[in-house]
Scaffold this active site. Structure first.
Site, PDB file in Angstrom:
ATOM      1  N   ASP A   1      -8.815 -22.342  17.445  1.00  0.00           N
ATOM      2  CA  ASP A   1      -7.579 -22.321  16.995  1.00  0.00           C
ATOM      3  C   ASP A   1      -6.864 -20.817  17.524  1.00  0.00           C
ATOM      4  OD1 ASP A   1      -5.712 -22.249  14.748  1.00  0.00           O
ATOM      5  OD2 ASP A   1      -6.682 -21.820  12.915  1.00  0.00           O
TER       6      ASP A   1
ATOM      7  N   HIS B   1      -8.419 -24.847   7.064  1.00  0.00           N
ATOM      8  CA  HIS B   1      -9.069 -23.779   7.325  1.00  0.00           C
ATOM      9  C   HIS B   1      -8.949 -22.628   6.133  1.00  0.00           C
ATOM     10  CE1 HIS B   1      -8.161 -20.435  11.173  1.00  0.00           C
ATOM     11  NE2 HIS B   1      -9.627 -19.983   9.756  1.00  0.00           N
TER      12      HIS B   1
ATOM     13  N   MET C   1      -4.045 -19.085   3.567  1.00  0.00           N
ATOM     14  CA  MET C   1      -4.309 -17.796   3.704  1.00  0.00           C
ATOM     15  C   MET C   1      -4.224 -17.050   3.113  1.00  0.00           C
ATOM     16  SD  MET C   1      -2.636 -16.643   6.856  1.00  0.00           S
ATOM     17  CE  MET C   1      -2.409 -18.184   8.250  1.00  0.00           C
TER      18      MET C   1
ATOM     19  N   MET D   1      -8.960 -18.723   4.858  1.00  0.00           N
ATOM     20  CA  MET D   1      -9.170 -17.437   5.924  1.00  0.00           C
ATOM     21  C   MET D   1      -8.752 -16.960   4.670  1.00  0.00           C
ATOM     22  SD  MET D   1      -6.221 -18.396   8.978  1.00  0.00           S
ATOM     23  CE  MET D   1      -5.982 -19.618   8.014  1.00  0.00           C
TER      24      MET D   1
ATOM     25  N   HIS E   1      -3.931 -30.223  10.711  1.00  0.00           N
ATOM     26  CA  HIS E   1      -4.576 -28.615  10.066  1.00  0.00           C
ATOM     27  C   HIS E   1      -3.526 -27.788   9.605  1.00  0.00           C
ATOM     28  CE1 HIS E   1      -7.312 -25.141  11.616  1.00  0.00           C
ATOM     29  NE2 HIS E   1      -6.100 -24.174  11.136  1.00  0.00           N
TER      30      HIS E   1
ATOM     31  N   SER F   1      -0.771 -27.196  13.651  1.00  0.00           N
ATOM     32  CA  SER F   1      -0.956 -26.848  11.961  1.00  0.00           C
ATOM     33  C   SER F   1       0.426 -26.410  11.469  1.00  0.00           C
ATOM     34  CB  SER F   1      -1.580 -24.664  12.647  1.00  0.00           C
ATOM     35  OG  SER F   1      -1.535 -24.216  12.138  1.00  0.00           O
TER      36      SER F   1
HETATM   37  C1  DX5 Z   1      -4.019 -18.323  12.946  1.00  0.00           C
HETATM   38  C2  DX5 Z   1      -4.030 -20.119  12.283  1.00  0.00           C
HETATM   39  C3  DX5 Z   1      -3.500 -20.747  13.373  1.00  0.00           C
HETATM   40  C4  DX5 Z   1      -2.195 -21.139  13.329  1.00  0.00           C
HETATM   41  C5  DX5 Z   1      -2.535 -21.620  14.802  1.00  0.00           C
HETATM   42  O1  DX5 Z   1      -4.087 -17.726  12.561  1.00  0.00           O
HETATM   43  O2  DX5 Z   1      -5.280 -19.815  12.269  1.00  0.00           O
HETATM   44  O3  DX5 Z   1      -3.936 -22.423  12.882  1.00  0.00           O
HETATM   45  O4  DX5 Z   1      -1.207 -21.653  12.456  1.00  0.00           O
HETATM   46  O5  DX5 Z   1      -0.783 -20.512  14.902  1.00  0.00           O
HETATM   47  P1  DX5 Z   1      -0.246 -21.471  17.217  1.00  0.00           P
HETATM   48  O6  DX5 Z   1      -0.747 -22.395  17.851  1.00  0.00           O
HETATM   49  O7  DX5 Z   1       0.599 -20.804  16.962  1.00  0.00           O
HETATM   50  O8  DX5 Z   1      -1.382 -19.891  18.088  1.00  0.00           O
HETATM   51 ZN    ZN Z   2      -5.835 -22.203  11.154  1.00  0.00          ZN
END
Ligand code: DX5
Ligand code: ZN
Length: 220
Positions: free
Chosen positions: A176, A67, A38, A69, A34, A9
């Site tokens: 994730d 992704h 947000m 969000m 990834h 990510s």
């Molecule tokens: C969380 C994100 C993840 C995040 C994961 O809201 O969707 O993709 O970046 O980060 P780590 O691997 O550090 O938990």
């Molecule tokens: Zn994510």
């Protein structure tokens, strides 16, 4: 047993050197990139939009896993697809008409995925499973990198994989949040096969070694 795939990510990457960071994880053996989008509404954090996805797309041959969000993700599906998303995840909690949103992703030409928060029951996605390439189970509450894996979700991973097997569906199961060499084994054993890792990759001194450690942990 499905092939293990590692999806770093970029949320934890150095955005001042984003293209270089993306090329480094590709060279280090990543399978997908990834991208965490947000909006400050669906989650309490703001990140990036389609222009950054376009920059990621230009930097790599790997599939770009977007992704979303964000609230009302239907408003942006085409923009992210045009920017180069190969796979688009919308949150079940963010879609009033989830089936319509899934159809919209497929019509855009991207592969469709639905993400579900830790507290959301699997019944929320049961009736769209036939139309999905992937389900993304959140193993933290979305919004930030570097949080801890929520262990209760391991049982949910197993329940989803059993449901997919029962229905004869060849759907990827991505997890994730809080994925590290110490947590990945349980998620893989429960049936996950695509693993997002932000801090576990980008905070490591050697991305190749970090990705190798994750893969080894998943294959144990
Ligand atoms: C969380 C994100 C993840 C995040 C994961 O809201 O969707 O993709 O970046 O980060 P780590 O691997 O550090 O938990
Ligand atoms: Zn994510």
């Amino acid at each position: 047993m499905k092939t293990i795939r590692i999806a770093p990510s970029i949320l934890s990457a150095d955005f001042g050197r984003l293209a270089e960071e993306v090329r480094a994880v590709e060279a280090g053996g990543a399978d997908l990139v990834h991208v965490d989008v947000m909006d400050g509404r669906f989650v309490p954090n703001l990140t990036i939009g389609p222009v950054v996805v376009k920059a990621v797309r230009a930097a790599t041959q790997l599939p770009v896993d977007v992704h979303l969000m964000i609230a009302e993700p239907e408003r942006y599906v085409e923009s992210f697809r045009e920017a180069g998303a190969d796979l688009i995840s919308v949150h079940a909690e963010a879609c009033l008409h989830l089936h319509r949103a899934v159809e919209q992703i497929r019509a855009s030409g991207a592969r469709a995925s639905v993400a579900v928060n830790p507290a959301t029951p699997l019944s929320a996605i049961e009736w769209v499973l036939d139309d999905l390439s992937m389900v993304l189970l959140m193993t933290v509450n979305p919004g930030f990198g570097g949080q801890r894996y929520i262990p209760q979700v391991t049982r949910k991973i197993a329940a989803l994989r059993a449901l997919l097997d029962r229905r004869g569906l060849d759907v990827d199961l991505e997890v994730d949040g809080g994925v590290h060499p110490a947590t990945i084994g349980a998620a893989a054993a429960a049936g996950a096969n695509v693993f997002v890792a932000g801090s576990a990759v980008f905070e490591a001194p050697d991305y190749r070694a970090a990705i190798r450690a994750l893969r080894a942990g998943a294959e144990e």
